[in-house]
Design a protein around this motif. Structure first.
Motif, mmCIF file in Angstrom:
data_model
loop_
_atom_site.group_PDB
_atom_site.id
_atom_site.type_symbol
_atom_site.label_atom_id
_atom_site.label_comp_id
_atom_site.label_asym_id
_atom_site.label_seq_id
_atom_site.Cartn_x
_atom_site.Cartn_y
_atom_site.Cartn_z
ATOM 1 N N LEU A 228 0.802 -1.218 0.000
ATOM 2 C CA LEU A 228 0.000 0.000 0.000
ATOM 3 C C LEU A 228 0.836 1.269 0.000
ATOM 4 C CD1 LEU A 228 -2.820 -0.907 2.556
ATOM 5 C CD2 LEU A 228 -2.779 -1.223 0.069
ATOM 6 N N SER A 229 0.228 2.293 -0.588
ATOM 7 C CA SER A 229 0.842 3.612 -0.624
ATOM 8 C C SER A 229 -0.256 4.642 -0.867
ATOM 9 C CB SER A 229 1.881 3.679 -1.747
ATOM 10 O OG SER A 229 2.535 4.928 -1.715
ATOM 11 N N TYR A 230 0.135 5.882 -1.108
ATOM 12 C CA TYR A 230 -0.861 6.892 -1.493
ATOM 13 C C TYR A 230 -0.832 7.120 -2.997
ATOM 14 C CZ TYR A 230 3.421 9.579 -0.853
ATOM 15 O OH TYR A 230 4.727 10.010 -0.882
ATOM 16 N N SER A 231 -0.139 6.247 -3.735
ATOM 17 C CA SER A 231 -0.175 6.382 -5.190
ATOM 18 C C SER A 231 -0.482 5.027 -5.831
ATOM 19 C CB SER A 231 1.158 6.934 -5.713
ATOM 20 O OG SER A 231 2.111 5.908 -5.820
ATOM 21 N N ASN A 232 -0.933 5.065 -7.074
ATOM 22 C CA ASN A 232 -1.275 3.849 -7.809
ATOM 23 C C ASN A 232 -0.286 3.632 -8.947
ATOM 24 O OD1 ASN A 232 -3.718 2.746 -6.645
ATOM 25 N ND2 ASN A 232 -4.745 4.617 -7.350
ATOM 26 N N THR A 241 6.828 6.446 -2.318
ATOM 27 C CA THR A 241 6.066 5.512 -3.152
ATOM 28 C C THR A 241 6.987 4.469 -3.792
ATOM 29 O OG1 THR A 241 6.237 6.950 -5.083
ATOM 30 C CG2 THR A 241 4.313 7.251 -3.663
ATOM 31 N N GLN A 266 -3.109 2.291 -3.876
ATOM 32 C CA GLN A 266 -3.866 2.887 -2.785
ATOM 33 C C GLN A 266 -4.763 1.826 -2.154
ATOM 34 O OE1 GLN A 266 -5.827 6.272 -4.589
ATOM 35 N NE2 GLN A 266 -3.901 7.400 -4.795
ATOM 36 N N THR A 269 -7.848 0.832 -4.124
ATOM 37 C CA THR A 269 -7.523 -0.019 -5.274
ATOM 38 C C THR A 269 -7.362 -1.474 -4.818
ATOM 39 O OG1 THR A 269 -6.343 1.827 -6.271
ATOM 40 C CG2 THR A 269 -5.886 -0.363 -7.175
#
Ligand code: ACO
Length: 353
Positions: A228-232, A241, A266, A269
């Motif tokens: 997980l992260s704050y970007s896709n 990321t 994210q 997602t």
């Protein structure tokens, strides 16, 4: 009439709420039943470092009565027996009292393990006799117990340090991590790392993912992991990321990894099929992830607590993965049922040794 319909609506709401609750408890009970039954098939010796604690004594009673584990209460014999009697528990507990004289071999072992880490012989004596977390760790390390539970009366890091120092990580591991199993109405997700590594790099993230996948399989869950992260998948590129992205790549290249894994992505997602199938149909995950690997301890610890308190998940954990022997460090304030559940997971773990 307005009053009646209001009351009726409230009743309906209550019923709906109760149904949701039942369904959710149903799932977690089902998950725990798998583990409890496995534990009962071959109960193992579990050292309870805080043996004088009333909740531990009640948990020990329940484990013994139900044949889930063979508990060993670490503490002063007279105190434990008095408390058991006050609690009205009719049982004959196994007790290991660090202060009565038979533990010289534990002192020797601790000294042997820690003499080049600044521990003198007299300090080793002190640690074994006065600090039940060291005592229980040595007990497991020398094989007098198969697993260990602690943490109810200590801050998490101070309860965790003795087992890290004495028992250490498994042959195939360098890092321990804390995993919570969160059960919802129709799904189960494993969250890692929620309790140990402050800022894991990509290799540590990859290692944590593999250990958590093994744990999921102990609960008969086939893992599908999301980093997980704050970007896709590169929608934001920076150091933050990059780590989960690199961890996912390491795992995808690892011939030992036999489960789908992808990232960075994210949280929505990872969990929403429409997003995975629609926008990111190239992702390795065909179904929503059930193993959520957080990029750092802030995210992991905050994330699982939000799921528990707002999402209404039932939480089982923190289960420590990556250790050489099963050790679980409870949270202060955990209840008897949490202790018994974690003891059962430790027993199942010990059966596989
Ligand atoms: N995995 C395995 N072993 C480890 C790890 C790790 N992640 N981190 C440290 N160790 C080992 C070290 O190698 C060392 O062994 P050694 O003495 O044989 O060389 C031993 O543990 C102690 O290490 P230190 O570096 O002295 O200990 P440190 O002060 O770094 O403590 C700890 C390690 C306790 C894990 C620390 O990283 C920590 O406090 N983590 C956060 C814990 C926390 O606050 N969690 C959130 C709250 S808990 C909750 O919500 C339930």
């Amino acid at each position: 009439a307005a009053m009646t319909s209001g009351a009726a609506r409230e009743r309906l709401d209550m019923n709906a709420y109760r149904e949701r609750l039942e369904a959710r408890l149903g799932k977690s009970r089902e998950m725990m039943r798998v583990v409890l039954n496995k534990a009962k098939s071959n109960p193992k010796r579990v050292a309870l470092a805080e043996g004088e604690d009333e909740k531990m004594i009640r948990a020990a009673y329940q484990m013994q009565e139900e044949g889930i584990a063979e508990p060993i209460l670490v503490g002063k014999t007279t105190t434990i027996l008095r408390k058991a009697e006050e609690l009205g528990l009719d049982f004959d507990p196994t007790i290991a009292n660090p202060r009565d004289g038979e533990w010289d071999h534990y002192v020797d072992r601790l000294y042997e393990l820690r003499q080049r880490k600044g521990v003198t012989k007299s300090e080793a004596e002190e640690l074994v006799r006065r600090d039940s977390n060291y005592f229980a760790s040595v007990m497991v390390e020398v094989g007098d117990a198969d697993a260990m539970l602690t943490g109810l009366t200590h801050h998490y890091p101070s309860a965790l340090r003795p087992p890290l120092q004495i028992i250490g990580t498994a042959a195939d591991a360098n890092y321990a991590a804390g995993v919570y199993m969160m059960t919802f109405k129709n799904r189960v997700v494993f969250c890692a790392d929620t309790t140990v590594n402050l800022d894991p790099d990509e290799e540590i993230l990859a290692e944590i993912t593999k250990h958590t996948a093994d744990l999921a399989r102990q609960f008969n869950v086939e893992p599908r992991a999301a980093l997980l992260s704050y970007s896709n998948f590169g929608s934001v590129t920076n150091e933050g990321t990059r780590k989960p992205r690199d961890a996912a790549a390491l795992l995808q290249d690892d011939p030992d990894v036999d489960f789908p894994v992808d990232g960075e992505m994210q949280a929505d997602t990872a969990l929403v099929e429409d997003i995975l199938e629609g926008t990111y149909d190239f992702a390795e995950l065909d179904e929503p992830a059930n193993l959520l690997v957080f990029p750092n301890l802030e995210a992991g610890n905050i994330g699982y607590k939000l799921l528990q308190r707002l999402g209404g998940a039932e939480a089982i954990g923190p289960m420590l993965v990556g250790m050489d022997k099963p050790v679980h460090v409870l949270q202060r304030g955990d209840e008897v049922k949490d202790i018994v559940n974690l003891a059962a997971t430790a027993v199942v773990d010990a059966q596989e040794e």
